[in-house]
Motif scaffolding. Structure first.
Motif, PDB file in Angstrom:
ATOM      1  N   LEU A  45       1.275  -0.954   0.489  1.00 19.43           N
ATOM      2  CA  LEU A  45       0.267  -0.195  -0.090  1.00 19.43           C
ATOM      3  C   LEU A  45       0.984   1.212   0.200  1.00 19.43           C
ATOM      4  O   LEU A  45       0.980   1.938  -0.442  1.00 19.43           O
ATOM      5  CB  LEU A  45      -0.796   0.252   0.858  1.00 19.43           C
ATOM      6  N   ALA A  46       1.963   0.977   0.483  1.00 19.16           N
ATOM      7  CA  ALA A  46       3.083   2.445   0.529  1.00 19.16           C
ATOM      8  C   ALA A  46       3.338   2.928  -0.624  1.00 19.16           C
ATOM      9  O   ALA A  46       3.158   3.746  -1.330  1.00 19.16           O
ATOM     10  CB  ALA A  46       4.364   2.208   0.945  1.00 19.16           C
ATOM     11  N   VAL A  47       3.124   1.524  -1.689  1.00 20.26           N
ATOM     12  CA  VAL A  47       3.282   1.680  -2.880  1.00 20.26           C
ATOM     13  C   VAL A  47       2.366   2.202  -4.043  1.00 20.26           C
ATOM     14  O   VAL A  47       2.565   3.490  -5.181  1.00 20.26           O
ATOM     15  CB  VAL A  47       3.840   0.413  -4.027  1.00 20.26           C
ATOM     16  N   VAL A  48       1.307   1.709  -3.667  1.00 15.28           N
ATOM     17  CA  VAL A  48       0.023   2.357  -4.044  1.00 15.28           C
ATOM     18  C   VAL A  48      -0.328   3.587  -3.638  1.00 15.28           C
ATOM     19  O   VAL A  48      -0.979   4.773  -4.864  1.00 15.28           O
ATOM     20  CB  VAL A  48      -1.079   1.612  -3.497  1.00 15.28           C
ATOM     21  N   ASP A  49       0.407   4.086  -3.180  1.00 10.92           N
ATOM     22  CA  ASP A  49       0.229   5.632  -2.499  1.00 10.92           C
ATOM     23  C   ASP A  49       1.005   6.550  -2.870  1.00 10.92           C
ATOM     24  O   ASP A  49       0.565   7.586  -3.176  1.00 10.92           O
ATOM     25  CB  ASP A  49       0.476   5.475  -0.718  1.00 10.92           C
ATOM     26  N   LYS A  50       1.612   6.242  -3.596  1.00 14.89           N
ATOM     27  CA  LYS A  50       3.346   6.897  -4.249  1.00 14.89           C
ATOM     28  C   LYS A  50       2.594   6.572  -6.122  1.00 14.89           C
ATOM     29  O   LYS A  50       2.946   8.071  -6.173  1.00 14.89           O
ATOM     30  CB  LYS A  50       4.603   6.812  -4.077  1.00 14.89           C
ATOM     31  N   VAL A  51       1.489   5.731  -6.252  1.00 14.59           N
ATOM     32  CA  VAL A  51       1.409   6.251  -7.310  1.00 14.59           C
ATOM     33  C   VAL A  51       0.201   7.299  -7.641  1.00 14.59           C
ATOM     34  O   VAL A  51      -0.358   7.825  -8.433  1.00 14.59           O
ATOM     35  CB  VAL A  51       1.136   4.723  -8.703  1.00 14.59           C
ATOM     36  N   ALA A  52      -0.632   6.413  -6.491  1.00 21.93           N
ATOM     37  CA  ALA A  52      -1.773   7.772  -6.853  1.00 21.93           C
ATOM     38  C   ALA A  52      -1.644   8.948  -6.258  1.00 21.93           C
ATOM     39  O   ALA A  52      -2.447   9.712  -6.868  1.00 21.93           O
ATOM     40  CB  ALA A  52      -2.859   6.900  -5.075  1.00 21.93           C
TER      41      ALA A  52
END
Length: 323
Positions: free
Chosen positions: A134-141
């Motif tokens: 989810l940390a990567v998802v957050d960066k992408v979003a």
């Protein structure tokens, strides 16, 4: 080379280990593939074996077993063995999964086909959820919400996923384009720059065109994102951010086809996160677009009129009887 688990997700080693071994075996040297096949051929047995037993079963050496463990990010065989035992125990408790991975025969009933396909899809979505960082998802979003332009690219079944994400992001006011033609995608990628985002979608992570497009976009300063089931693939290597998906082939459905639901899940989470960050703009966009298409929707069908009877009449005060 040990796997960098932190790059691809905090749960990479622990979640759905057997599926990950099945996925990664394609990229392993021959000796490590033998170990993978030995484990996949009987996970419950492998969980009870000593390192010497597994070496004998796979026709390799204890040194190879140790290399295999480190390639998956484990410190040693004892840690791998515990992880296999944990997963085989978990799967055994989930009886609804018994049809996953079984072959669908030409004369199987639709009821069984539905059971196998739906169980597989549900399982893959759960696996993707559990391994998603989810940390990567957050960066992408965050990058997409701020992007001047977003380019999505995939071929074959991944192109359909890219097109769906394009529609969703455009609907909330994010300037987005999806491409399925390599030449067009490459020219679009060459026009990206700082603050733009390029998202490449490929189950295998080895589709040459997708790799080239992401590399081109990155060379001009765009943030690059890979959506793939293969976190050590060439596509993942050229991407700044990697979102992993789960996939498993069943009869009549290749791993690429099976990955569609997982890819949509990952990108849907990104989309919702973008919408949260741009709430006012998103709300306004929905209001405007709903009004724009309202005239093209047929009115709702009303149920057929029923014969009037006392029980269907509205409850109204009746006149008093004359005295």
């Amino acid at each position: 080379m040990p796997l960098d688990c932190t790059r691809y997700g905090h749960n990479y080693r622990r979640v759905d280990l057997l599926n990950r071994i099945a996925t990664d075996r394609h990229d392993m040297p021959e000796a490590l593939r033998k170990v993978a096949d030995a484990i996949l051929g009987g996970p419950a047995d492998a969980a009870r074996m000593t390192i010497v037993d597994l070496a004998e079963r796979s026709g390799t050496s204890t040194a190879t077993i140790t290399r295999f463990c480190r390639a998956l990010g484990f410190t040693g065989y004892a840690e791998l063995r515990v992880a296999i035992a944990t997963e085989t125990g978990r799967v055994a408790q989930q009886t609804w999964e018994t049809d996953i991975g079984q072959e669908i025969l030409p004369d199987d009933s639709l009821d069984r086909v539905l059971g196998v396909v739906s169980a597989n899809d549900i399982r893959l979505i759960q696996q993707t959820r559990d391994q998603l960082d989810l940390a990567v998802v957050d960066k992408v979003a965050q990058a997409v919400a701020r992007a001047g332009r977003v380019l999505l690219f995939g071929v074959s079944s991944s192109a359909a996923v890219a097109s769906e994400m394009e529609y969703r992001l455009q609907r909330i006011g994010v300037p987005t384009w999806s491409r399925s033609d390599a030449h067009t995608a490459l020219t679009d990628a060459a026009l990206l720059g700082q603050g733009d985002v390029a998202i490449g979608i490929s189950h295998s992570g080895r589709t040459r065109e997708v790799i080239e497009v992401l590399a081109e976009a990155g060379s001009h300063g765009a943030i690059t994102v890979a959506v793939t089931s293969q976190p050590r693939s060439p596509l993942a290597e050229v991407a700044e951010l990697v979102l992993t998906t789960a996939s498993r082939a069943t009869s009549f459905r290749s791993e690429g086809f099976a990955a569609i639901h997982s890819q949509l899940l990952v990108l849907d989470v990104v989309y919702v996160s973008v919408a949260q960050r741009t709430y006012e703009r998103t709300k306004q966009a929905f209001d405007v677009t709903v009004r724009a298409v309202a005239g093209h929707r047929l009115p709702e069908q009303r149920p057929p009129e029923q014969h009037l009877s006392e029980q269907h009449l509205p409850q109204q005060g009746l006149p008093e009887e004359e005295s």
